[in-house]
Scaffold this active site. Structure first.
Site, PDB file in Angstrom:
ATOM      1  N   ASP A 245       0.810  -1.216   0.000  1.00 33.88           N
ATOM      2  CA  ASP A 245       0.000   0.000   0.000  1.00 33.88           C
ATOM      3  C   ASP A 245       0.842   1.265   0.000  1.00 33.88           C
ATOM      4  O   ASP A 245       0.314   2.342   0.161  1.00 33.88           O
ATOM      5  CB  ASP A 245      -0.903   0.045   1.242  1.00 33.88           C
ATOM      6  CG  ASP A 245      -2.367  -0.042   0.840  1.00 33.88           C
ATOM      7  OD1 ASP A 245      -2.619  -0.347  -0.326  1.00 33.88           O
ATOM      8  OD2 ASP A 245      -3.221   0.191   1.693  1.00 33.88           O
TER       9      ASP A 245
ATOM     10  N   CYS B 255     -13.715  -8.038 -18.721  1.00 34.52           N
ATOM     11  CA  CYS B 255     -15.115  -8.054 -18.290  1.00 34.52           C
ATOM     12  C   CYS B 255     -16.079  -8.405 -19.419  1.00 34.52           C
ATOM     13  O   CYS B 255     -17.237  -8.746 -19.153  1.00 34.52           O
ATOM     14  CB  CYS B 255     -15.508  -6.683 -17.762  1.00 34.52           C
ATOM     15  SG  CYS B 255     -14.565  -6.163 -16.339  1.00 34.52           S
TER      16      CYS B 255
ATOM     17  N   CYS C 152     -20.161  -7.390 -19.570  1.00 28.18           N
ATOM     18  CA  CYS C 152     -20.719  -7.244 -18.215  1.00 28.18           C
ATOM     19  C   CYS C 152     -20.575  -5.802 -17.735  1.00 28.18           C
ATOM     20  O   CYS C 152     -19.600  -5.122 -18.038  1.00 28.18           O
ATOM     21  CB  CYS C 152     -19.984  -8.182 -17.261  1.00 28.18           C
ATOM     22  SG  CYS C 152     -20.523  -8.032 -15.543  1.00 28.18           S
TER      23      CYS C 152
ATOM     24  N   CYS D  55     -21.164  -4.170 -11.962  1.00 26.85           N
ATOM     25  CA  CYS D  55     -20.654  -3.298 -10.895  1.00 26.85           C
ATOM     26  C   CYS D  55     -21.103  -1.857 -11.113  1.00 26.85           C
ATOM     27  O   CYS D  55     -21.478  -1.176 -10.163  1.00 26.85           O
ATOM     28  CB  CYS D  55     -19.136  -3.400 -10.805  1.00 26.85           C
ATOM     29  SG  CYS D  55     -18.299  -3.115 -12.370  1.00 26.85           S
TER      30      CYS D  55
ATOM     31  N   CYS E  84     -19.721  -9.046  -8.742  1.00 29.37           N
ATOM     32  CA  CYS E  84     -18.857  -9.460  -9.849  1.00 29.37           C
ATOM     33  C   CYS E  84     -18.895 -10.979 -10.045  1.00 29.37           C
ATOM     34  O   CYS E  84     -18.658 -11.732  -9.099  1.00 29.37           O
ATOM     35  CB  CYS E  84     -17.425  -9.000  -9.571  1.00 29.37           C
ATOM     36  SG  CYS E  84     -16.306  -9.438 -10.905  1.00 29.37           S
TER      37      CYS E  84
END
Ligand code: SF4
Ligand code: SF4
Length: 362
Positions: free
Chosen positions: A129, A183, A186, A189, A243
């Site tokens: 991170d 994806c 789709c 989301c 998802c």
């Protein structure tokens, strides 16, 4: 262990033995999506996360993190819990167990020590991170997954409930191929996001994202997003829950299997009422070692007031009432909103503020 390929495979096996389900290798180059990241910042989508533009150049340059970096060992650690805790609010899956920074950092440091024991001339740097743009792009290059329209990195066989970590090394390794997949048509989301934060495929406006609003944002939550926040206290998983790559299917049982990492098992959580009565020292103690502390006591109480307001449950009214006169103006205003929100949908008798118990007894 003589050849580069053999050494690379030794690292892969060691990383798997440490519990990382996904392991890949990429050259430590400027992230291919660096320009998109800079454009995203220029559009203001990062909101008040000032540290992002401030550190942008470091985030897109592996050699700024480690001089002479040549390779990246990229790892993925599954955090999907077996079951979700039963609470009257929701917390994003990644924050249910122990703070992932500590867990992944410790594992990657063990890996680095093992590498240095074999090759003392190698320098390394663990990134968890510290440079997320770099991590996601390197993960794609290393074959761990591809970018979904929800902006998460998706592994075709294992979904997206993964923490990513990177170990930069000053040594050349044998590299994997970039991940293939996508994806297709789709757009689940985009359609499911309650705040419309996915403004277009692959573009997240963090200022509207529940994750940002409940964690990074230190100010008042804008009124227009409070109802869509629903029961999310810390973070949001909706765009991952819908998802298809995270939903197990009979013929593809590998998708989003539960984590094997004991430290990511959900910790016991206080109830919403407890959160609303917890003072700051009690909050610090209760969430010691948890990523939830990132939102700070003030942020959690602010979100708890929103969740209580959205609950439709009058039993939270006396708890909300306590914050209507709080010295902190943000908490006071959120309490006022929650109070109005709850009372406007209740029959009059239920909505009348209850007298404090000592007065009732007197
Ligand atoms: S985390 Fe929630 S609010 Fe943010 S983009 Fe995904 S669905 Fe939308
Ligand atoms: S929900 Fe559909 S569009 Fe969104 S990331 Fe998953 S596969 Fe892609």
């Amino acid at each position: 262990m003589g050849t580069t390929a053999e050494f690379t495979e030794w690292i892969r096996a060691y990383a798997h033995a440490l519990g990382f389900e996904l392991v890949g290798f990429a050259p430590a180059v400027r992230p291919p999506h660096a320009e998109s990241f800079l454009l995203w910042l220029a559009r203001g989508y990062a909101g008040t996360m000032d540290y992002l533009p401030r550190t942008a150049q470091v985030r897109i340059a592996p050699t700024a993190l480690l001089e002479g970096a040549q390779s990246a060992v990229v790892v993925g650690l599954n955090y999907a819990p077996e079951t979700l805790p039963e609470t009257d609010y929701r917390i994003a899956r990644y924050a249910l167990g122990d703070d992932y920074h500590t867990v992944i950092r410790a594992k990657l440091e063990t890996l680095l020590n093992a590498i240095c024991a074999l090759k003392p001339e190698v320098q390394g740097r663990v990134c968890v991170d510290s440079a997320p743009v770099l991590e996601r792009d390197l993960a794609w290059l290393a074959g761990l997954g591809w970018y979904g329209k929800n902006t998460c990195l998706i592994n075709t066989h294992r979904g997206s409930y993964f923490f990513l970590g990177v170990l930069l090394l000053t040594i050349e390794l044998a590299y994997d191929s970039p991940a293939e997949g996508g994806c297709g048509t789709c757009r689940k989301c985009l359609d499911a996001c309650p705040t419309g934060a996915l403004v277009e495929p692959y573009q997240l406006d963090a200022r509207r994202c529940i994750s940002y609003l409940t964690i990074e944002n230190r100010d008042a939550i804008p009124q227009e997003w409070r109802r869509p926040i629903g029961e999310w206290l810390f973070g949001c998983d909706i765009c991952q829950e819908v998802c298809p790559f995270n939903r197990p299917r009979e013929h593809q049982p590998l998708r989003a299997v539960p984590t094997r990492e004991a430290r990511f098992r959900p910790r016991p959580l206080p109830s919403l009422s407890e959160l609303l009565t917890m003072d700051e020292p009690a909050f610090q103690e209760r969430f010691q070692g948890s990523a939830v502390r990132r939102a700070k006591w003030h942020g959690i109480v602010r979100s708890a007031l929103v969740v209580a307001g959205n609950s439709g449950n009058p039993r939270y009214l006396p708890l909300i009432e306590r914050y209507r006169h709080h010295p902190n103006p943000i908490l006071r205003e959120h309490a006022e909103w929650a109070y109005r929100r709850l009372t406007e949908c209740l029959p009059e008798a239920e909505s009348a503020p209850r007298p404090p118990s000592h007065r009732a007894e007197g």
